[in-house]
Design an enzyme around this catalytic site. Structure first.
Site, PDB file in Angstrom:
ATOM      1  N   GLU A 261     -32.675 -49.835  16.139  1.00  0.00           N
ATOM      2  CA  GLU A 261     -34.080 -49.386  16.160  1.00  0.00           C
ATOM      3  C   GLU A 261     -34.423 -48.774  14.817  1.00  0.00           C
ATOM      4  OE1 GLU A 261     -35.121 -46.527  19.253  1.00  0.00           O
ATOM      5  OE2 GLU A 261     -33.860 -47.573  20.707  1.00  0.00           O
ATOM      6  N   GLU A 313     -46.328 -48.013  24.293  1.00  0.00           N
ATOM      7  CA  GLU A 313     -45.898 -47.908  25.690  1.00  0.00           C
ATOM      8  C   GLU A 313     -46.443 -46.617  26.302  1.00  0.00           C
ATOM      9  OE1 GLU A 313     -41.531 -49.033  26.076  1.00  0.00           O
ATOM     10  OE2 GLU A 313     -41.837 -49.301  23.929  1.00  0.00           O
ATOM     11  N   LYS A 316     -44.189 -43.698  28.033  1.00  0.00           N
ATOM     12  CA  LYS A 316     -43.261 -42.862  27.263  1.00  0.00           C
ATOM     13  C   LYS A 316     -43.856 -41.453  27.201  1.00  0.00           C
ATOM     14  CE  LYS A 316     -40.328 -44.394  24.677  1.00  0.00           C
ATOM     15  NZ  LYS A 316     -39.452 -44.675  23.550  1.00  0.00           N
ATOM     16  N   GLU A 321     -44.568 -40.767  20.512  1.00  0.00           N
ATOM     17  CA  GLU A 321     -43.673 -41.696  21.216  1.00  0.00           C
ATOM     18  C   GLU A 321     -44.420 -42.900  21.801  1.00  0.00           C
ATOM     19  OE1 GLU A 321     -40.291 -41.569  22.316  1.00  0.00           O
ATOM     20  OE2 GLU A 321     -39.675 -39.680  21.418  1.00  0.00           O
TER      21      GLU A 321
END
Ligand SMILES: *[C@@H]1O[C@H](CO)[C@@H](O)[C@H](O)[C@H]1NC(C)=O
Ligand SMILES: *[C@@H]1O[C@H](CO)[C@@H](O)[C@H](O)[C@H]1NC(C)=O
Ligand SMILES: *[C@@H]1O[C@H](CO)[C@@H](O)[C@H](O)[C@H]1NC(C)=O
Length: 341
Positions: A261, A313, A316, A321
């Protein structure tokens, strides 16, 4: 201008200002995080990746629908496990056999698994003790299925590092050192990589007095950190090499790091998490890891890297985030990133 000559879908010769080097096309992948309640179905997501010529993806767990559509897609996969399965995988070889039976064997003809990751960022932590036994059982189960060519590893964050500055002084914390030493021995013997989540963004926001945004964003053309004979122009290389130093200190000279990542958020942290900075970071990240510069400690080779993440997302934790995505859930780009270098 650089010329790309492809002989097969996987290998290309790059004529680089007259210098000849061999590189793999589609080296850079993306993380397919699914913590959103508004994401498109895997069939549309995989079609999107194909349309962008992205040929590698990391799945956090063996999502059935995603694996179905990845078959025959030409997209290689790093396959994660659910952290909640780690203890069973560690303690019970038959659980590991069943896991491989269900999640790997049915796809192994039509999907290239580049790695199976036993646990994501569980070291340090209560689950850390299960990582190596789970890796062993998965390796045994894969071997029994004649799939021993699939590497088994685990994914760590830089929380495993006690010291990371300068990079040559990188070392694991006292707490995780015995665990990381055993894992490193396993990886070295199996010639498997260690998966590392490398985030200059987090290093920068926690130490803005000592780190410049220019250095964190790959924007410096000058050496910023001198470390003995080595010079660092960007924080990504410094962090990666700190992990290489830590590996060397536990006998892992031969273990290669795959960056599982890396990324930069585009919202919810003032002037730092902006679309412009995220776009700069990810484009320069891809150009850097795709080239043959490597890191100062491991020069001359490209770095397998997976950008985090495809989507913003919404399930999250609130804040930055939720804003690491290259795409909104409606499949519109948050900003453009060039994957084909
Ligand atoms: C910056 O570095 C100095 C020493 O190099 C250190 O004492 C200080 O704690 C660092 N700042 C932060 C915010 O970590
Ligand atoms: C980084 O460089 C890009 C151009 O490559 C530029 O657009 C951007 O403003 C720079 N950002 C910073 C913070 O230096
Ligand atoms: C997609 O979502 C983004 C963010 O919500 C929005 O700004 C954009 O207009 C949407 N695009 C389309 C085509 O609906």
């Amino acid at each position: 201008m650089n010329q790309l000559l492809c002989f097969t879908s996987a290998f290309c010769l790059i004529l680089f200002h007259g210098h000849l080097s061999i590189a793999e096309a589609g080296l850079v992948g993306v993380n397919y995080g699914m913590l959103g309640n508004n994401l498109p179905p895997p069939s549309e997501v995989i079609a999107l990746l194909k349309s962008r010529q992205i040929t590698r993806v990391r799945l956090f767990d063996p999502n059935y629908n995603a694996l179905q559509v990845l078959q025959g897609s030409g997209i290689d996969v790093i396959l994660g496990i659910l952290n909640q399965d780690l203890q069973n995988l560690a303690s019970d070889l038959s659980f590991a056999r069943n896991w491989v039976q269900e999640n790997v064997i049915p796809y192994s003809e039509a999907v290239t698994f580049r790695c199976i990751s036993a646990g994501n960022e569980v070291i340090p932590g209560d689950l850390a003790v299960h990582v190596l036994p789970a890796m062993r059982n998965l390796k045994t189960a894969l071997g029994e299925a004649n799939l021993e060519e699939i590497p088994v590893s685990t994914t760590v964050s830089t929380a495993v590092l006690g010291n990371s500055y300068p990079p040559s002084r990188g070392e694991f914390t006292k707490e995780v050192s015995p665990t990381m030493k055993s894992i490193t021995e396993f990886l070295a013997a199996a010639k498997s990589p260690l998966l590392v989540n490398v985030y200059p963004y987090f290093a920068y926001i926690y130490d803005q007095q000592n780190i410049s945004l220019t250095y964190a964003l790959f924007n410096s053309s000058e050496v910023v950190v001198k470390d003995g004979q080595l010079g660092y122009k960007n924080l990504f290389d410094a962090i990666t090499d700190a992990v290489y130093s830590a590996l060397e200190k536990v006998g892992g000279n031969s273990v290669v790091i795959v960056v599982s990542e890396s990324g930069w958020p585009s919202n919810e942290n003032g002037e730092i998490a902006t679309i412009a900075n995220a776009q700069t970071y990810n484009n320069k990240l891809i150009a850097h890891v795709s080239g043959a510069s490597g890191t100062p400690k491991r020069p001359g080779r490209s770095i397998d890297t997976y950008v985090f993440a495809i989507f913003n997302e919404n399930l999250k934790p609130p804040g930055t985030e939720q804003h690491f995505g290259l795409y909104y859930p409606n499949m519109t780009e948050v900003y453009h990133v060039e994957f084909t270098q």
